[in-house]
Design a protein around this motif. Structure first.
Motif, PDB file in Angstrom:
ATOM      1  N   ILE A 139     -82.882   4.767-103.372  1.00 30.64           N
ATOM      2  CA  ILE A 139     -82.130   5.335-104.494  1.00 30.64           C
ATOM      3  C   ILE A 139     -82.019   6.852-104.345  1.00 30.64           C
ATOM      4  N   ALA A 142     -79.408   7.530-101.803  1.00 32.03           N
ATOM      5  CA  ALA A 142     -78.097   7.179-102.374  1.00 32.03           C
ATOM      6  C   ALA A 142     -77.623   8.245-103.362  1.00 32.03           C
ATOM      7  N   ILE A 143     -78.549   8.791-104.154  1.00 33.08           N
ATOM      8  CA  ILE A 143     -78.205   9.876-105.087  1.00 33.08           C
ATOM      9  C   ILE A 143     -77.721  11.097-104.301  1.00 33.08           C
ATOM     10  N   GLN A 146     -74.271  10.564-103.103  1.00 29.02           N
ATOM     11  CA  GLN A 146     -73.343  10.688-104.233  1.00 29.02           C
ATOM     12  C   GLN A 146     -73.086  12.160-104.575  1.00 29.02           C
ATOM     13  N   LEU A 153     -73.018   5.142-106.180  1.00 32.08           N
ATOM     14  CA  LEU A 153     -74.433   4.881-105.939  1.00 32.08           C
ATOM     15  C   LEU A 153     -74.677   3.551-105.229  1.00 32.08           C
ATOM     16  N   GLY A 156     -73.921   3.802-101.631  1.00 25.82           N
ATOM     17  CA  GLY A 156     -74.934   4.656-100.988  1.00 25.82           C
ATOM     18  C   GLY A 156     -76.194   3.874-100.669  1.00 25.82           C
ATOM     19  N   GLN A 303     -80.376  14.552-110.476  1.00 27.26           N
ATOM     20  CA  GLN A 303     -78.958  14.936-110.620  1.00 27.26           C
ATOM     21  C   GLN A 303     -78.811  16.197-111.461  1.00 27.26           C
ATOM     22  N   ILE A 374     -78.306  -1.557-110.163  1.00 30.12           N
ATOM     23  CA  ILE A 374     -77.238  -0.547-110.240  1.00 30.12           C
ATOM     24  C   ILE A 374     -75.910  -1.212-110.606  1.00 30.12           C
ATOM     25  N   GLU A 379     -76.115   3.964-113.273  1.00 27.82           N
ATOM     26  CA  GLU A 379     -77.079   4.986-112.851  1.00 27.82           C
ATOM     27  C   GLU A 379     -78.304   5.059-113.746  1.00 27.82           C
ATOM     28  N   ALA A 382     -80.770   2.756-112.484  1.00 29.66           N
ATOM     29  CA  ALA A 382     -81.425   3.258-111.267  1.00 29.66           C
ATOM     30  C   ALA A 382     -82.600   4.165-111.631  1.00 29.66           C
TER      31      ALA A 382
END
Length: 449
Positions: A139, A142-143, A146, A153, A156, A303, A374, A379, A382
């Motif tokens: 994760i 993947a973030i 993104q 996500l 990813g 994020q 997800i 998100e 996640a």
């Protein structure tokens, strides 16, 4: 080209069963150690495994607690990161010792010592921990994809799963290639954070003071909760299995003197590598403290940190460097997590599967839950999954630490190379502290702070 399988050479009287195959058989004893060479040349031959272990201590699962600690309490919790790292150095030294002396990784040692039901239960718990750790890593990567490239996500997560192919490709070329890849990504992470620290201009006197433990960490419930989160997320159970296996990629003579020397160089390797992990974790907290705490902003989401860093530090490069470091961290951790999954499955179950199938199974255990959650919850799901993964890791940790300390303190199993008494006492103290803190962390998670 096949690799000869060498059985462990130690006296087996301390074990109830004997392992029938070496750990990671395709690379076991595949790297030669020069017999007649100087200190630094020999050390260089042992450098590598410690860095594979170190990436687990700077994985995306640690980032959220470091960001929260820095943004809420400034530099105060740097002492907790330091103490956690010292605990990790001690435990990883034990893991390396176990692999070198007994010719077993921690999973094989558990299978050869405990009854089948106990061993099977430990395997299930360990698989859950590796899946939880993989979730955080997958994760996190993947973030980063993104944030950097706008990739959704869920795509990813699927992209990061391709590390299975990368591990297979590199391992075919030789284990040194995997180590070189991991060390290269660590260098990328460190360069990114050195730049971040230059941009953020922290107060160096306050940073130095932060490494001194303070009573308020225990007396302030909110601070204690985050401190426990840092402690609970720092020492990763799968790293103990991983390290006890990959130290055996070095081909050493089956003599006491050679093993003593291997223990010395292996401990130097892991200690130096974990000091680099200390730098990265401390840098995340320092960056958060300098950028967010001074401005009165509390940040725990990765994020949010990415979006706020550029405006607050006055340069868009800060956000980009943060995301690049996150991507390198996530990819590095998935590489080592895949290897740990293979070691655990083979060690506990004593089964032989082709490398691609073993790794596919290991990766699917982590990928499938991430994709489902997800896909269903987006998100926010996640983020919840990340929190759950840290709770599962906390629950499993003692089930890896206690057997490790037990085996390495047992003279029947370790012979002359048993852990020195002072080290054994300190290790048991650390094991009890970790168990107690994780019980408290679990209680706080389920029943409130």
């Amino acid at each position: 080209m096949g690799i000869a399988i060498e059985k462990p050479d130690q006296d087996p009287t301390g074990w109830k069963k004997n392992s029938s195959m070496p750990s990671l058989p395709e690379v076991h004893h595949s790297m030669k150690v020069p017999k007649k060479a100087g200190f630094f040349r020999k050390l260089l031959a042992f450098v590598g495994p410690g860095y594979l272990v170190a990436v687990g201590y700077m994985d995306p699962g640690n980032w959220a607690t470091d960001l929260a600690g820095g943004s809420q309490f400034g530099y105060t919790l740097l002492s907790v990161i330091l103490i956690s790292n010292l605990m990790a150095i001690l435990l990883q030294a034990l893991a390396g010792r176990l692999g070198i002396v007994t010719g077993r990784d921690l999973a094989q040692a558990c299978r050869d010592h405990y009854s089948k039901p106990v061993s099977f239960g430990l395997w299930i718990l360990c698989e859950l921990a590796i899946a939880a750790c993989d979730l955080a890593e997958v994760i996190g990567a993947a973030i980063a994809l993104q944030l950097l490239f706008g990739i959704p996500l869920i795509y990813g997560v699927i992209l990061t799963s391709l590390d299975v192919l990368l591990v297979l490709l590199l391992q075919k070329k030789g284990f040194r290639y995997i180590e070189a890849m991991v060390i290269s990504l660590i260098v990328v992470i460190m360069v990114c954070f050195i730049m971040e620290l230059i941009f953020s201009r922290p107060e160096f006197a306050a940073v130095a003071a932060g490494f001194i433990p303070r009573a308020e960490i225990v007396t302030n419930p909110a601070m204690l909760y985050i401190a426990l989160g840092i402690l609970g997320a720092t020492v990763m159970p799968h790293n103990l299995y991983l390290h006890s296996s990959i130290v055996q990629t070095r081909k050493i003579e089956p003599t006491i003197q050679a093993k003593k020397e291997a223990i010395k160089f292996s401990t130097i390797d892991s200690t130096v590598a974990l000091m680099l992990a200390l730098f990265v974790n401390a840098a995340i907290l320092i960056l958060s403290a300098a950028a967010f705490h001074s401005a009165g902003k509390e940040v725990a989401e990765i994020q949010d940190a990415y979006h706020l860093l550029g405006p607050m530090l006055g340069t868009g490069a800060a956000s980009i460097l943060f995301a690049v470091a996150l991507l390198a961290s996530g990819q590095n951790s998935t590489l080592t997590g895949t290897l740990a999954g293979q070691i655990v499955m083979e060690g506990f179950l004593n089964i032989r599967l082709t490398p691609w199938l073993r790794r596919l199974i290991t990766r699917l255990i982590a990928i499938v839950p991430a994709v489902i959650v997800i896909g269903m919850y987006g998100e926010s799901g996640a983020t919840d999954l990340l929190i759950l993964s840290q709770v599962i890791l906390s629950l499993q940790l003692s089930f890896a630490v206690i057997p490790l300390v037990t085996f390495t303190s047992d003279r029947k199993k370790m012979g002359e190379l048993v852990t020195p008494k002072w080290m054994a006492i300190l290790s048991w103290f650390v094991a009890i502290v970790i168990a107690g803190l994780n019980v408290y962390l679990l209680y706080s998670t389920f029943f409130g702070k």
